[in-house]
Scaffold this active site. Structure first.
Site, short mmCIF file in Angstrom:
data_model
loop_
_atom_site.label_atom_id
_atom_site.label_comp_id
_atom_site.label_asym_id
_atom_site.label_seq_id
_atom_site.Cartn_x
_atom_site.Cartn_y
_atom_site.Cartn_z
N LYS A 11 -114.23 -1.75 1.61
CA LYS A 11 -113.81 -3.63 1.66
C LYS A 11 -114.78 -4.02 3.16
CE LYS A 11 -108.60 -2.40 -0.36
NZ LYS A 11 -108.17 -2.11 0.72
N TYR A 51 -107.24 -6.04 -9.10
CA TYR A 51 -105.57 -5.91 -8.25
C TYR A 51 -104.55 -6.30 -9.26
CZ TYR A 51 -107.99 -4.62 -3.90
OH TYR A 51 -107.95 -3.63 -2.94
N ARG A 104 -108.28 6.17 6.56
CA ARG A 104 -107.72 5.10 7.79
C ARG A 104 -107.16 5.36 8.92
NH1 ARG A 104 -105.53 3.71 1.59
NH2 ARG A 104 -106.63 2.39 1.07
N ASN A 114 -107.76 -2.83 5.15
CA ASN A 114 -107.55 -1.35 5.71
C ASN A 114 -108.63 0.37 4.78
OD1 ASN A 114 -107.01 -1.68 2.90
ND2 ASN A 114 -104.99 -0.23 2.58
N HIS A 117 -110.41 1.12 -0.67
CA HIS A 117 -110.05 1.67 -1.75
C HIS A 117 -110.48 2.98 -2.53
CE1 HIS A 117 -108.38 0.40 -6.05
NE2 HIS A 117 -109.71 0.83 -6.20
N GLU A 128 -110.10 0.62 -13.66
CA GLU A 128 -111.79 -0.28 -12.35
C GLU A 128 -112.85 -0.20 -12.66
OE1 GLU A 128 -110.13 2.08 -9.77
OE2 GLU A 128 -107.38 0.98 -9.30
P1 IDP Z 1 -103.65 2.32 -2.35
O1 IDP Z 1 -105.13 1.01 -1.51
O2 IDP Z 1 -103.33 2.90 -1.08
O3 IDP Z 1 -103.77 1.99 -3.55
P2 IDP Z 1 -101.75 0.13 -3.42
O4 IDP Z 1 -100.31 -0.22 -3.44
O5 IDP Z 1 -102.62 -0.26 -4.80
O6 IDP Z 1 -102.77 0.34 -1.62
O7 IDP Z 1 -102.35 -1.73 -2.92
C1 IDP Z 1 -102.81 -2.29 -2.35
C2 IDP Z 1 -104.15 -3.03 -1.79
O8 IDP Z 1 -103.06 -4.14 -1.00
C3 IDP Z 1 -103.90 -2.23 -0.22
O9 IDP Z 1 -104.88 -1.32 -0.18
C4 IDP Z 1 -103.38 -2.72 1.12
O10 IDP Z 1 -104.58 -3.29 0.74
C5 IDP Z 1 -103.16 -4.24 0.59
N1 IDP Z 1 -101.21 -4.06 0.24
C6 IDP Z 1 -100.34 -3.06 -0.28
N2 IDP Z 1 -98.89 -3.02 0.56
C7 IDP Z 1 -99.31 -4.54 0.99
C8 IDP Z 1 -98.58 -4.82 2.02
O11 IDP Z 1 -96.85 -5.11 1.95
N3 IDP Z 1 -98.96 -5.70 2.77
C9 IDP Z 1 -100.33 -6.20 2.46
N4 IDP Z 1 -101.06 -6.04 2.46
C10 IDP Z 1 -100.83 -4.83 0.94
MG MG Z 2 -103.72 1.68 -5.51
#
Ligand code: IDP
Ligand code: MG
Length: 156
Positions: A11, A51, A104, A114, A117, A128
Site C-alpha cells: 500500500k 473495496y 504489520r 496497515n 492488502h 480482485e
Molecule cells: P484486511 O486488510 O486485513 O483484509 P479488512 O477488514 O478487509 O482487513 O479491511 C480492509 C482495509 O480497510 C484494512 O486493511 C484497513 O486498511 C481498512 N480498515 C479496516 N477496518 C478499519 C477501521 O476500523 N478503521 C480504519 N480503517 C480500517
Molecule cells: Mg480484507
C-alpha cells in the site's frame, strides 16, 4: 500440484516508507512465487471495485482516498496454500494488534495505514486480481528451489 493465486498490494504507506524490498523479501523467504508485480497509481474506479465489500462502512471513504493517494505495488502470488500463507505473513489487520514477526506487526503502528492488502479467499482473489492484471500480465513459470520448499510427493 494444487496451487492458488492471491492479490497482494503493497500500500501507499509502505511504498512511501521505502519498505517495498523488505516486504517482497518476506514473501520470497517463505518460498512464495511472484507471478505478477508492478508499480501503479490506483484509480478511484479500481479502489471502489477492490473495496466494494466495505462500501457504507465508516472507514470506506478514507480507505479509497488512502489507496489512491500515492503509488502502490500490486502483485499476484501463486502457490500451494498461497492465500492463507500470505495472510499469516501479513498479520492481523490493525498494526497495534498484529504479532511481531508479521509484516504489520513489525512495520505498522496504525489501524488504517496497515501497509499491505491480501485476498482473504479464493473467491476474493478471483474477483480482485482482474481489477489490476490482464491474463497476459500473469506469468507461469517454475521456481527451481521450490523442489525443496514443498514436498513433491504431496502433503495432506
Ligand atoms: P484486511 O486488510 O486485513 O483484509 P479488512 O477488514 O478487509 O482487513 O479491511 C480492509 C482495509 O480497510 C484494512 O486493511 C484497513 O486498511 C481498512 N480498515 C479496516 N477496518 C478499519 C477501521 O476500523 N478503521 C480504519 N480503517 C480500517
Ligand atoms: Mg480484507
Amino acid at each position: 500440484m494444487n496451487t492458488e493465486k492471491t492479490l497482494i498490494i503493497i500500500k501507499p504507506d509502505a511504498v512511501q516508507r521505502q519498505l517495498v524490498g523488505q516486504i517482497v523479501s518476506r514473501f520470497e523467504q517463505k518460498g512464495m512465487k511472484f507471478a505478477g508485480l508492478k508499480l501503479i497509481h490506483v484509480s478511484k474506479a479500481q479502489a471502489e471495485n477492490l473495496y466494494s465489500v466495505h462500501k457504507g462502512k465508516h472507514f470506506y471513504d478514507s480507505l479509497v482516498e488512502f489507496i489512491t493517494a500515492s503509488p502502490v505495488v500490486v502483485c499476484v502470488i501463486d502457490g500451494q496454500k498461497a492465500i492463507s500463507i500470505c495472510r499469516n505473513l501479513m498479520g492481523a489487520t490493525f498494526g497495534p494488534q498484529a504479532q511481531p514477526g508479521t509484516i504489520r506487526g513489525d512495520f505498522g503502528a496504525s489501524v488504517s495505514y496497515n501497509l499491505i492488502h491480501g485476498s482473504d479467499s479464493p473467491e476474493s482473489a478471483n474477483r480482485e486480481i482482474p481489477i489490476f492484471f490482464s491474463p497476459s500480465d500473469i506469468l507461469n513459470y517454475e521456481i527451481i528451489s521450490n523442489r525443496w520448499t514443498y514436498n513433491p510427493a504431496g502433503e495432506k
